[in-house]
Design an enzyme around this catalytic site. Structure first.
Site, PDB file in Angstrom:
ATOM      1  N   CYS A  40      -0.228   3.833  -2.077  1.00  0.00           N
ATOM      2  CA  CYS A  40      -0.230   2.431  -1.681  1.00  0.00           C
ATOM      3  C   CYS A  40       0.237   2.306  -0.231  1.00  0.00           C
ATOM      4  O   CYS A  40       1.302   2.810   0.122  1.00  0.00           O
ATOM      5  CB  CYS A  40       0.687   1.653  -2.617  1.00  0.00           C
ATOM      6  SG  CYS A  40       1.143   0.021  -2.032  1.00  0.00           S
ATOM      7  N   GLU A  41      -0.560   1.654   0.578  1.00  0.00           N
ATOM      8  CA  GLU A  41      -0.190   1.518   1.989  1.00  0.00           C
ATOM      9  C   GLU A  41       0.967   0.545   2.204  1.00  0.00           C
ATOM     10  O   GLU A  41       1.565   0.542   3.271  1.00  0.00           O
ATOM     11  CB  GLU A  41      -1.392   1.092   2.827  1.00  0.00           C
ATOM     12  CG  GLU A  41      -1.883  -0.305   2.586  1.00  0.00           C
ATOM     13  CD  GLU A  41      -3.100  -0.659   3.413  1.00  0.00           C
ATOM     14  OE1 GLU A  41      -3.221  -1.840   3.771  1.00  0.00           O
ATOM     15  OE2 GLU A  41      -3.927   0.222   3.694  1.00  0.00           O
ATOM     16  N   HIS A  42       1.283  -0.251   1.215  1.00  0.00           N
ATOM     17  CA  HIS A  42       2.358  -1.228   1.365  1.00  0.00           C
ATOM     18  C   HIS A  42       3.738  -0.633   1.096  1.00  0.00           C
ATOM     19  O   HIS A  42       4.727  -1.058   1.695  1.00  0.00           O
ATOM     20  CB  HIS A  42       2.139  -2.431   0.440  1.00  0.00           C
ATOM     21  CG  HIS A  42       0.878  -3.158   0.731  1.00  0.00           C
ATOM     22  ND1 HIS A  42       0.095  -3.715  -0.246  1.00  0.00           N
ATOM     23  CD2 HIS A  42       0.234  -3.403   1.901  1.00  0.00           C
ATOM     24  CE1 HIS A  42      -0.962  -4.285   0.297  1.00  0.00           C
ATOM     25  NE2 HIS A  42      -0.901  -4.105   1.603  1.00  0.00           N
ATOM     26  N   HIS A  43       3.818   0.330   0.168  1.00  0.00           N
ATOM     27  CA  HIS A  43       5.117   0.871  -0.226  1.00  0.00           C
ATOM     28  C   HIS A  43       5.191   2.393  -0.125  1.00  0.00           C
ATOM     29  O   HIS A  43       6.232   2.969  -0.416  1.00  0.00           O
ATOM     30  CB  HIS A  43       5.448   0.458  -1.670  1.00  0.00           C
ATOM     31  CG  HIS A  43       5.458  -1.019  -1.861  1.00  0.00           C
ATOM     32  ND1 HIS A  43       4.386  -1.714  -2.394  1.00  0.00           N
ATOM     33  CD2 HIS A  43       6.391  -1.947  -1.558  1.00  0.00           C
ATOM     34  CE1 HIS A  43       4.672  -2.999  -2.420  1.00  0.00           C
ATOM     35  NE2 HIS A  43       5.877  -3.173  -1.916  1.00  0.00           N
ATOM     36  N   GLN A  45      -6.155  -0.625  -3.682  1.00  0.00           N
ATOM     37  CA  GLN A  45      -7.203  -0.404  -4.672  1.00  0.00           C
ATOM     38  C   GLN A  45      -8.462  -1.199  -4.352  1.00  0.00           C
ATOM     39  O   GLN A  45      -9.576  -0.712  -4.526  1.00  0.00           O
ATOM     40  CB  GLN A  45      -6.676  -0.760  -6.065  1.00  0.00           C
ATOM     41  CG  GLN A  45      -7.689  -0.530  -7.163  1.00  0.00           C
ATOM     42  CD  GLN A  45      -7.115  -0.821  -8.533  1.00  0.00           C
ATOM     43  OE1 GLN A  45      -5.906  -0.755  -8.735  1.00  0.00           O
ATOM     44  NE2 GLN A  45      -7.982  -1.134  -9.479  1.00  0.00           N
ATOM     45  N   HIS A 104      -0.067   1.263 -10.696  1.00  0.00           N
ATOM     46  CA  HIS A 104       0.613   1.310  -9.409  1.00  0.00           C
ATOM     47  C   HIS A 104       2.113   1.496  -9.611  1.00  0.00           C
ATOM     48  O   HIS A 104       2.755   0.665 -10.263  1.00  0.00           O
ATOM     49  CB  HIS A 104       0.356   0.009  -8.642  1.00  0.00           C
ATOM     50  CG  HIS A 104      -1.085  -0.196  -8.301  1.00  0.00           C
ATOM     51  ND1 HIS A 104      -1.537  -0.114  -7.003  1.00  0.00           N
ATOM     52  CD2 HIS A 104      -2.165  -0.456  -9.068  1.00  0.00           C
ATOM     53  CE1 HIS A 104      -2.847  -0.330  -6.990  1.00  0.00           C
ATOM     54  NE2 HIS A 104      -3.246  -0.537  -8.234  1.00  0.00           N
ATOM     55  N   CYS A 106       4.290   1.065  -7.452  1.00  0.00           N
ATOM     56  CA  CYS A 106       5.014  -0.035  -6.784  1.00  0.00           C
ATOM     57  C   CYS A 106       5.214  -1.209  -7.745  1.00  0.00           C
ATOM     58  O   CYS A 106       6.116  -2.017  -7.543  1.00  0.00           O
ATOM     59  CB  CYS A 106       4.294  -0.474  -5.506  1.00  0.00           C
ATOM     60  SG  CYS A 106       2.592  -1.009  -5.739  1.00  0.00           S
TER      61      CYS A 106
END
Length: 191
Positions: free
Chosen positions: A82-85, A123, A151, A153
């Site tokens: 995940c690019e956010h976390h 995703q 996920h 996250c």
């Protein structure tokens, strides 16, 4: 493209050493001595999709075909970050397409998935990129991609919902306007 693996891994390892210090650990502790290098190598491998070109990989296995029925490869497992976390998400992706004079080697569909999954990702974009690449690479009357993933996250932090999963879908061509065709695909990929 990342060309100097050893140099990049060494630089990433230096950052991991600093991260260990920042979270209150001692990177010189016996159990952590080699952790920065191992983590750096893992991150480099997990993000190897940046070094790959999906169209180049897949173009090596496109073949003439006169049929026009749907081709489906289902349950292609993938692992991504995940690019956010910077936490893993993983699941299965199914691809269907209606050939128009050509087909693609089945393993190349899985390789296309890997190219995009092995990058920092969301995703929704992963699903779109796989669909778009196949649609552009192969003459077709439609492409459809469905992705079901879990996920970390969502499971390890934040709302901590252990049984949640996310489903995304993208499609082109005949799949856009034909509900029955989409339903046929979804029925065929269901367990």
């Amino acid at each position: 493209m990342r060309t100097d693996r050893e140099k990049i891994v060494a630089e990433i390892a230096d950052h991991y050493r600093e991260i260990l210090k920042l979270i209150g650990e001692d990177p010189k502790r016996e159990g952590l001595l080699k952790t920065p290098e191992r983590a750096a190598k893992a991150l480099f491998d997990i993000t190897s999709g940046y070094d790959l070109d999906a169209k180049q990989i897949a173009s090596q296995a496109i073949f003439e075909h006169s049929g026009s029925r749907m081709v489906i490869v289902r349950d292609i497992e993938f692992y991504s970050m995940c690019e956010h976390h910077i936490l893993p998400f993983f699941g299965k992706l199914s691809v269907g397409y209606i050939p128009k004079g050509k087909i693609i080697g089945l393993s190349k569909l899985a390789r296309i998935v890997n190219v995009f999954a092995k990058r920092l990702q969301v995703q929704e974009r992963l699903t779109f990129q796989v669909c778009k690449t196949i649609s552009e690479l192969l003459p077709n009357d439609g492409v459809i991609v469905a992705c079901n993933a879990q996920h970390l996250c969502m499971k390890m932090r934040g709302v901590e919902k252990q049984d949640s999963s996310t489903v995304t879908m993208d499609f082109t061509g005949k799949f856009e306007n034909d509900n029955d065709l989409r339903k046929e695909f979804l029925d065929l990929i269901s367990d």
